[in-house]
Structures are given as structure tokens and as C-alpha cells.
Design a protein around this motif. Structure first.
Motif, PDB file in Angstrom:
ATOM      1  N   LEU A  68      -2.457  39.058  22.282  1.00 20.19           N
ATOM      2  CA  LEU A  68      -3.545  39.192  21.436  1.00 20.19           C
ATOM      3  C   LEU A  68      -3.154  40.256  20.409  1.00 20.19           C
ATOM      4  CD1 LEU A  68      -6.637  39.502  23.740  1.00 20.19           C
ATOM      5  CD2 LEU A  68      -5.866  37.587  22.444  1.00 20.19           C
ATOM      6  N   ALA A  69      -2.026  41.000  20.662  1.00 19.85           N
ATOM      7  CA  ALA A  69      -1.821  42.056  19.642  1.00 19.85           C
ATOM      8  C   ALA A  69      -0.327  42.546  19.815  1.00 19.85           C
ATOM      9  CB  ALA A  69      -2.692  43.228  19.601  1.00 19.85           C
ATOM     10  N   PRO A  70       0.233  43.069  18.931  1.00 16.33           N
ATOM     11  CA  PRO A  70       1.776  43.660  19.238  1.00 16.33           C
ATOM     12  C   PRO A  70       1.294  45.164  19.635  1.00 16.33           C
ATOM     13  CG  PRO A  70       1.306  43.414  16.833  1.00 16.33           C
ATOM     14  CD  PRO A  70       0.257  42.710  17.251  1.00 16.33           C
ATOM     15  N   GLY A  71       2.138  45.677  20.553  1.00 12.64           N
ATOM     16  CA  GLY A  71       2.047  46.941  20.918  1.00 12.64           C
ATOM     17  C   GLY A  71       2.490  48.042  20.044  1.00 12.64           C
ATOM     18  N   ILE A  72       1.738  49.285  19.700  1.00 12.65           N
ATOM     19  CA  ILE A  72       2.205  50.158  18.931  1.00 12.65           C
ATOM     20  C   ILE A  72       3.104  51.107  19.842  1.00 12.65           C
ATOM     21  CG2 ILE A  72       1.388  51.964  17.417  1.00 12.65           C
ATOM     22  CD1 ILE A  72      -0.839  50.094  16.784  1.00 12.65           C
ATOM     23  N   ARG A  73       2.304  51.406  20.824  1.00 10.02           N
ATOM     24  CA  ARG A  73       2.776  52.554  21.836  1.00 10.02           C
ATOM     25  C   ARG A  73       2.369  52.235  23.321  1.00 10.02           C
ATOM     26  NH1 ARG A  73      -0.804  57.170  23.505  1.00 10.02           N
ATOM     27  NH2 ARG A  73      -2.975  56.072  22.838  1.00 10.02           N
ATOM     28  N   ARG A  74       3.130  53.092  24.202  1.00  8.14           N
ATOM     29  CA  ARG A  74       2.787  52.601  25.859  1.00  8.14           C
ATOM     30  C   ARG A  74       1.598  53.520  26.023  1.00  8.14           C
ATOM     31  NH1 ARG A  74       4.798  50.381  30.678  1.00  8.14           N
ATOM     32  NH2 ARG A  74       4.110  51.813  32.533  1.00  8.14           N
ATOM     33  N   GLY A  75       0.351  53.395  25.881  1.00 14.51           N
ATOM     34  CA  GLY A  75      -0.817  54.296  25.937  1.00 14.51           C
ATOM     35  C   GLY A  75      -1.396  54.099  27.358  1.00 14.51           C
ATOM     36  N   PRO A  76      -2.679  54.126  27.420  1.00 20.34           N
ATOM     37  CA  PRO A  76      -3.188  54.253  28.658  1.00 20.34           C
ATOM     38  C   PRO A  76      -3.513  52.763  29.048  1.00 20.34           C
ATOM     39  CG  PRO A  76      -4.820  55.066  27.094  1.00 20.34           C
ATOM     40  CD  PRO A  76      -3.648  55.104  26.563  1.00 20.34           C
ATOM     41  N   ALA A  77      -3.993  52.403  30.265  1.00 17.94           N
ATOM     42  CA  ALA A  77      -4.188  51.270  31.028  1.00 17.94           C
ATOM     43  C   ALA A  77      -5.237  50.266  29.875  1.00 17.94           C
ATOM     44  CB  ALA A  77      -4.417  51.180  32.378  1.00 17.94           C
ATOM     45  N   GLU A  78      -6.313  51.082  29.876  1.00 19.34           N
ATOM     46  CA  GLU A  78      -7.293  50.447  28.848  1.00 19.34           C
ATOM     47  C   GLU A  78      -6.910  49.900  27.569  1.00 19.34           C
ATOM     48  OE1 GLU A  78      -7.613  53.776  29.877  1.00 19.34           O
ATOM     49  OE2 GLU A  78      -8.680  53.114  31.724  1.00 19.34           O
ATOM     50  N   GLU A  79      -5.822  50.759  26.921  1.00 19.70           N
ATOM     51  CA  GLU A  79      -5.167  50.368  25.726  1.00 19.70           C
ATOM     52  C   GLU A  79      -4.518  49.154  25.683  1.00 19.70           C
ATOM     53  OE1 GLU A  79      -2.193  52.163  22.659  1.00 19.70           O
ATOM     54  OE2 GLU A  79      -3.934  53.632  23.206  1.00 19.70           O
ATOM     55  N   ALA A  80      -3.548  49.308  26.916  1.00 24.48           N
ATOM     56  CA  ALA A  80      -2.685  47.933  27.385  1.00 24.48           C
ATOM     57  C   ALA A  80      -3.531  46.809  27.563  1.00 24.48           C
ATOM     58  CB  ALA A  80      -1.863  48.380  28.499  1.00 24.48           C
ATOM     59  N   ARG A  81      -4.717  46.822  28.124  1.00 27.69           N
ATOM     60  CA  ARG A  81      -5.175  45.678  28.243  1.00 27.69           C
ATOM     61  C   ARG A  81      -5.840  44.870  27.207  1.00 27.69           C
ATOM     62  NH1 ARG A  81      -8.633  48.261  31.903  1.00 27.69           N
ATOM     63  NH2 ARG A  81      -7.402  49.271  33.420  1.00 27.69           N
ATOM     64  N   THR A  82      -5.607  45.537  25.764  1.00 28.24           N
ATOM     65  CA  THR A  82      -6.304  44.754  24.865  1.00 28.24           C
ATOM     66  C   THR A  82      -5.027  44.441  24.162  1.00 28.24           C
ATOM     67  OG1 THR A  82      -5.722  46.879  23.312  1.00 28.24           O
ATOM     68  CG2 THR A  82      -8.027  46.849  24.268  1.00 28.24           C
ATOM     69  N   LEU A  83      -3.742  44.297  24.735  1.00 30.58           N
ATOM     70  CA  LEU A  83      -2.859  43.614  24.104  1.00 30.58           C
ATOM     71  C   LEU A  83      -2.690  42.020  24.553  1.00 30.58           C
ATOM     72  CD1 LEU A  83       0.101  46.190  24.287  1.00 30.58           C
ATOM     73  CD2 LEU A  83      -1.403  45.790  22.429  1.00 30.58           C
ATOM     74  N   TYR A  84      -3.302  41.708  25.563  1.00 37.15           N
ATOM     75  CA  TYR A  84      -3.097  40.374  25.956  1.00 37.15           C
ATOM     76  C   TYR A  84      -4.651  39.911  26.738  1.00 37.15           C
ATOM     77  CZ  TYR A  84      -2.849  43.008  30.749  1.00 37.15           C
ATOM     78  OH  TYR A  84      -3.062  43.756  31.704  1.00 37.15           O
ATOM     79  N   GLU A  85      -4.633  38.489  27.071  1.00 32.17           N
ATOM     80  CA  GLU A  85      -5.876  38.142  27.733  1.00 32.17           C
ATOM     81  C   GLU A  85      -5.406  37.414  28.855  1.00 32.17           C
ATOM     82  OE1 GLU A  85      -8.496  34.250  27.438  1.00 32.17           O
ATOM     83  OE2 GLU A  85      -7.584  34.669  25.379  1.00 32.17           O
ATOM     84  N   ASP A  86      -5.691  37.791  30.143  1.00 31.62           N
ATOM     85  CA  ASP A  86      -5.382  37.493  31.421  1.00 31.62           C
ATOM     86  C   ASP A  86      -5.608  36.092  31.676  1.00 31.62           C
ATOM     87  OD1 ASP A  86      -4.099  37.053  33.710  1.00 31.62           O
ATOM     88  OD2 ASP A  86      -5.058  38.983  34.717  1.00 31.62           O
TER      89      ASP A  86
END
Length: 128
Positions: A68-86
């Protein structure tokens, strides 16, 4: 260097928290355990973009994620879940799994024949 909106697969997997380190993400990609739109990722430098579907084989599980989005940093799990749709299939419950082979039932102590029993069986076969 990279085109706008694209990111290396090893960085993206690291930012999305699929693996613990970027070097593990690179090894995962090089080992052929990541597919980008059904094509095997052969290098850690393969690029992913928004809308790509990743199929990841990880620890005996198959993960299907849509980027869903490219990553900017390795943040918390909530932020990581916004990068993809499972889009992974639901795991089968343990009660519904079919055993591969049913072990035959034996009486206690009736396993493999002893050396003596084997010699007796051989004698019986030779007599016929």
C-alpha cells in the motif's frame, strides 16, 4: 537512484516488520522465498511499488501482502501495518487437519522381531 514510489524489497520487508533485520530480508529474497506479482525475487535490490502483491514463505507460513505504501522507517507495528494489506488465506484449524499417515496399532512389545525370532522365521521360509 530508484524510481519514485519504488523501494528495494529487502528495505520494504524490513520496514514492514516481516523480518527482524535487513540482512535477513535480503537472504529471504535471494533464497527465492519472496514473489513479486508471481515472479520470484532473485535479488535484494528488486523493486516493489504500490499495488504489487508479495507472496512470502516464512516459518512454514505463506503470507500474501499487497503493498500500500513504501516504507520510510522501521517504526512501531501499527505503522508497519499501514504499509500492506494482508490477503493471506486463513490458517486451517488444528482439529480439521487430516493426518498424513495413521500409525498402525501394535500390542506392547510386538515391535520388530528379535534376532532369535528372525532366525526362526528364516528357517520356516527355507523349509517350504
Amino acid at each position: 537512484m530508484a524510481a519514485e514510489g519504488r523501494q528495494r524489497i529487502d528495505k520494504w520487508l524490513f520496514f514492514a516488520r516481516a523480518v527482524k533485520s535487513r540482512s535477513l530480508a535480503a537472504k529471504l529474497a535471494v533464497a527465492g522465498r519472496v514473489r513479486i506479482n508471481r515472479d520470484k525475487a532473485t535479488q535484494a535490490s528488486d523493486l516493489v511499488k504500490i499495488g504489487d502483491v508479495l507472496t512470502i514463505t516464512l516459518d512454514g507460513r505463506i503470507l500474501v501482502w499487497k503493498v500500500l505504501a513504501p516504507g520510510i522507517r522501521r517504526g512501531p507495528a501499527e505503522e508497519a501495518r499501514t504499509l500492506y494489506e494482508d490477503m493471506s488465506p486463513a490458517p486451517t484449524p488444528k482439529a480439521e487437519t487430516v493426518p498424513d499417515a495413521i500409525a498402525p496399532l501394535r500390542d506392547a512389545g510386538s515391535g520388530r522381531p528379535t534376532k532369535r525370532e528372525r532366525r526362526q522365521t528364516d528357517r520356516l521360509r527355507d523349509e517350504n
